[in-house]
Design a protein around this motif. Structure first.
Motif, PDB file in Angstrom:
ATOM      1  N   VAL A  20       0.815  -1.223   0.000  1.00 34.33           N
ATOM      2  CA  VAL A  20       0.000   0.000   0.000  1.00 34.33           C
ATOM      3  C   VAL A  20       0.846   1.270   0.000  1.00 34.33           C
ATOM      4  N   VAL A  21       1.828   1.371   0.886  1.00 35.90           N
ATOM      5  CA  VAL A  21       2.597   2.626   1.004  1.00 35.90           C
ATOM      6  C   VAL A  21       3.378   2.935  -0.277  1.00 35.90           C
ATOM      7  N   PRO A  22       4.151   1.998  -0.848  1.00 36.70           N
ATOM      8  CA  PRO A  22       4.812   2.300  -2.123  1.00 36.70           C
ATOM      9  C   PRO A  22       3.820   2.641  -3.241  1.00 36.70           C
ATOM     10  N   ALA A  23       2.668   1.971  -3.251  1.00 36.61           N
ATOM     11  CA  ALA A  23       1.653   2.247  -4.273  1.00 36.61           C
ATOM     12  C   ALA A  23       1.135   3.675  -4.133  1.00 36.61           C
ATOM     13  N   ILE A  24       0.895   4.102  -2.899  1.00 34.56           N
ATOM     14  CA  ILE A  24       0.437   5.475  -2.655  1.00 34.56           C
ATOM     15  C   ILE A  24       1.493   6.479  -3.088  1.00 34.56           C
ATOM     16  N   PHE A  25       2.757   6.172  -2.797  1.00 32.62           N
ATOM     17  CA  PHE A  25       3.841   7.083  -3.179  1.00 32.62           C
ATOM     18  C   PHE A  25       3.926   7.203  -4.695  1.00 32.62           C
ATOM     19  N   ALA A  26       3.843   6.070  -5.402  1.00 32.62           N
ATOM     20  CA  ALA A  26       3.885   6.106  -6.867  1.00 32.62           C
ATOM     21  C   ALA A  26       2.676   6.855  -7.424  1.00 32.62           C
ATOM     22  N   GLY A  27       1.511   6.633  -6.823  1.00 36.46           N
ATOM     23  CA  GLY A  27       0.318   7.354  -7.241  1.00 36.46           C
ATOM     24  C   GLY A  27       0.466   8.850  -7.031  1.00 36.46           C
ATOM     25  N   ALA A  28       1.102   9.216  -5.932  1.00 43.83           N
ATOM     26  CA  ALA A  28       1.321  10.642  -5.641  1.00 43.83           C
ATOM     27  C   ALA A  28       2.251  11.265  -6.673  1.00 43.83           C
ATOM     28  N   ALA A  29       3.266  10.513  -7.131  1.00 47.16           N
ATOM     29  CA  ALA A  29       4.195  11.034  -8.134  1.00 47.16           C
ATOM     30  C   ALA A  29       3.494  11.328  -9.458  1.00 47.16           C
ATOM     31  N   LEU A  30       2.343  10.675  -9.692  1.00 46.93           N
ATOM     32  CA  LEU A  30       1.584  10.884 -10.927  1.00 46.93           C
ATOM     33  C   LEU A  30       0.795  12.197 -10.908  1.00 46.93           C
ATOM     34  N   ALA A  75       4.498  11.684   2.760  1.00 42.98           N
ATOM     35  CA  ALA A  75       5.708  11.673   3.591  1.00 42.98           C
ATOM     36  C   ALA A  75       5.356  11.442   5.052  1.00 42.98           C
ATOM     37  N   SER A  76       4.256  12.057   5.490  1.00 47.19           N
ATOM     38  CA  SER A  76       3.795  11.872   6.867  1.00 47.19           C
ATOM     39  C   SER A  76       3.364  10.425   7.099  1.00 47.19           C
ATOM     40  N   LEU A  77       2.726   9.843   6.099  1.00 53.32           N
ATOM     41  CA  LEU A  77       2.281   8.451   6.199  1.00 53.32           C
ATOM     42  C   LEU A  77       3.468   7.511   6.333  1.00 53.32           C
ATOM     43  N   VAL A  78       4.530   7.773   5.567  1.00 52.32           N
ATOM     44  CA  VAL A  78       5.726   6.929   5.607  1.00 52.32           C
ATOM     45  C   VAL A  78       6.424   7.027   6.960  1.00 52.32           C
ATOM     46  N   LYS A  79       6.544   8.254   7.477  1.00 50.74           N
ATOM     47  CA  LYS A  79       7.288   8.481   8.711  1.00 50.74           C
ATOM     48  C   LYS A  79       6.547   7.992   9.950  1.00 50.74           C
ATOM     49  N   THR A  80       5.250   8.289  10.015  1.00 49.21           N
ATOM     50  CA  THR A  80       4.500   8.037  11.249  1.00 49.21           C
ATOM     51  C   THR A  80       3.517   6.886  11.138  1.00 49.21           C
ATOM     52  N   GLY A  81       3.235   6.470   9.906  1.00 45.51           N
ATOM     53  CA  GLY A  81       2.243   5.421   9.736  1.00 45.51           C
ATOM     54  C   GLY A  81       0.822   5.941   9.798  1.00 45.51           C
ATOM     55  N   GLY A 102      12.934   5.267   2.063  1.00 37.76           N
ATOM     56  CA  GLY A 102      13.004   3.812   2.091  1.00 37.76           C
ATOM     57  C   GLY A 102      11.685   3.134   1.790  1.00 37.76           C
ATOM     58  N   ALA A 103      10.696   3.923   1.349  1.00 41.10           N
ATOM     59  CA  ALA A 103       9.366   3.365   1.101  1.00 41.10           C
ATOM     60  C   ALA A 103       9.272   2.632  -0.236  1.00 41.10           C
ATOM     61  N   LEU A 104      10.186   2.923  -1.163  1.00 38.01           N
ATOM     62  CA  LEU A 104      10.083   2.376  -2.507  1.00 38.01           C
ATOM     63  C   LEU A 104      11.067   1.229  -2.730  1.00 38.01           C
TER      64      LEU A 104
END
Length: 468
Positions: free
Chosen positions: A183-193, A238-244, A424-426
């Protein structure tokens, strides 16, 4: 007793010729290092301007936007090809830079200072690149019409929101359910779009003479809003990655600060601009118009940066405000040579930092990334192209051009990839896929934008001939 011993020792060292000699050597070393940094920066600028003009001239002669040539020139001199212009952020070392090797072989630079010279030289070029995009957005603001932007504001807002939501949702869900990405890497990739590179699109529109058109103003307005929404999305991820967990307070702060800044700067700017014009009219020294305009742009850029927005938003707002004054034409003319100096640095650096090695299918880790990248490219293009068709009520608008103008991710997409990599999320595959998507959208958008505007002009001319 101990204190007296330390005092005597210190006094002896202070008077010691050894300490004086060491200080002299250190000072001399620092001075020499500064000289090598300057030499490295000068060589870098020579390479940047050569690459930008060569690429730009070639593209201009085959009817492609010169900005595309600047990007390609950057790729050739960067990490993907000749490695003349490389940066520590891409993982390069001093020995990887041909400029550093040239300084060692021709200027006698000691090996022990190579790393520090490389870091300093790269930092100076990066700062000049950032200054280049600020001046570019200031110039674009001067060429834009604030009244027209306000008029198309609601349309631009719809385009921006759809351009953020559609690719983000499609990209995230597709990665999760089709490729089984966490989920987290997918959200990050989606955000980059979600991002749009206003710098690249604005430069192409200016080259095509379409910046003042209604389509151009909608694209610029939507791209500015995209930047704001992109900042919010990046902060959330970024907040999701750091704090969950997502910090709602941070989101609210970013949204409110962005709205207050843009609206407040324009309203206050309208009050301040007559005072600035009056001050300029009283000045007797050379460059009063340009320097006063730049001071105003830099102040707004600083304020934007200080409240965690993008400095380019401040520069763009400053250009919009000063475009309504009587000094607009004079300021536009004086900014052009400055833009010619700084802006190519930005575009060549974007190209130089683009690592095409992620496209090599011979590397096993790249294969999965290339498959994911193909999906992301499709979503990235379609997710922006459909934005033009959300505009209703004006059949004469070139809706396809609006959508195509929102395609390039450029340096904004690279920021997302960089933040994701640092966190480190990707995974390697996902990071490679994002970079390929950024490369593809950045390079495909300029020629497509020229094509869709040209087709519209041809169609209009054909209709005019029929009517005659």
């Amino acid at each position: 007793m101990t204190d007296n011993f330390y005092m005597l020792t210190w006094n002896w060292l202070a008077d010691s010729p050894l300490l004086a000699a060491a200080t002299e050597v250190t000072t001399k070393s620092d001075g020499e290092e500064g000289t090598f940094v300057l030499a490295g920066v000068l060589l870098s600028l020579v390479i940047i301007y050569f690459a930008s003009k060569l690429g730009g001239e070639l593209c201009a002669r085959i009817n492609l936007p010169p900005v595309l040539g600047e990007l390609v020139g950057g790729v050739l001199v960067g990490v993907s090809a000749f490695r003349l212009l490389v940066f520590p952020e891409s993982g390069s070392l001093a020995e990887d830079s041909l400029i550093i090797n040239l300084l060692q072989s021709t200027a006698g630079m000691p090996t022990e200072v190579a790393s520090s010279v490389f870091a300093s030289q790269s930092e100076v070029i990066s700062l000049l690149s950032e200054l280049g995009v600020i001046i570019l957005l200031f110039e674009i603001g001067l060429e834009s019409d604030l009244k027209e932007l306000i008029r198309v504001g609601p349309i631009a807002a719809v385009v921006a929101v759809v351009g953020v939501v559609a690719p983000f949702v499609a990209g995230t869900l597709g990665l999760i359910y089709i490729f089984g990405t966490p989920v987290v890497p997918a959200i990050f990739a989606g955000a980059a779009l979600t991002a749009t590179s206003i710098g690249i699109t604005a430069k192409v529109l200016a080259e095509l003479g379409e910046l003042g058109s209604e389509e151009g103003q909608i694209i610029i307005g939507a791209a500015v809003l995209d930047d704001i929404l992109g900042i919010v999305v990046l902060a959330v991820v970024a907040s999701l990655v750091k704090t969950g967990e997502i910090q709602i307070s941070n989101i609210i702060y970013l949204v409110i600060s962005a709205a207050v800044f843009l609206i407040g700067s324009i309203l206050l700017g309208r009050l301040v601009s007559p005072l600035l014009v009056g001050l300029v009219n009283e000045m007797k020294t050379r460059g009063q118009v340009l320097l006063t305009g730049l001071v105003f742009a830099f102040v707004l850029s600083y304020i934007a940066t200080a409240i965690h927005l993008e400095g380019i938003l401040g520069a763009f707002a400053a250009g919009l405000i000063l475009a309504e004054t009587e000094k607009r034409k004079e300021l536009e003319e004086q900014v052009v040579p400055l833009a010619d100096f700084f802006v190519p640095i930005f575009f060549v650096c974007v190209g130089a930092q683009t690592d095409l090695s992620v496209l090599n299918p011979a590397v096993p880790s790249n294969r999965e990334g290339l498959i994911i990248a193909t999906f992301l490219i499709v979503v990235a293009i379609l997710g922006k192209v459909i934005t033009g068709f959300t505009v209703f009520g004006n059949p004469n608008l070139n809706k396809l051009a609006i959508g195509v103008g929102m395609i390039p991710r450029g340096e904004v997409g690279l920021v997302f990839a960089g933040v994701g990599s640092a966190s480190g999320a990707l995974s390697e595959a996902t990071e490679a896929a994002i970079i390929v998507m950024v490369i593809s959208t950045t390079f495909v958008a300029p020629p497509l934008l020229r094509l869709v505007f040209k087709e519209t002009e041809t169609a209009t001319e054909a209709v005019d001939k029929v009517q005659e």
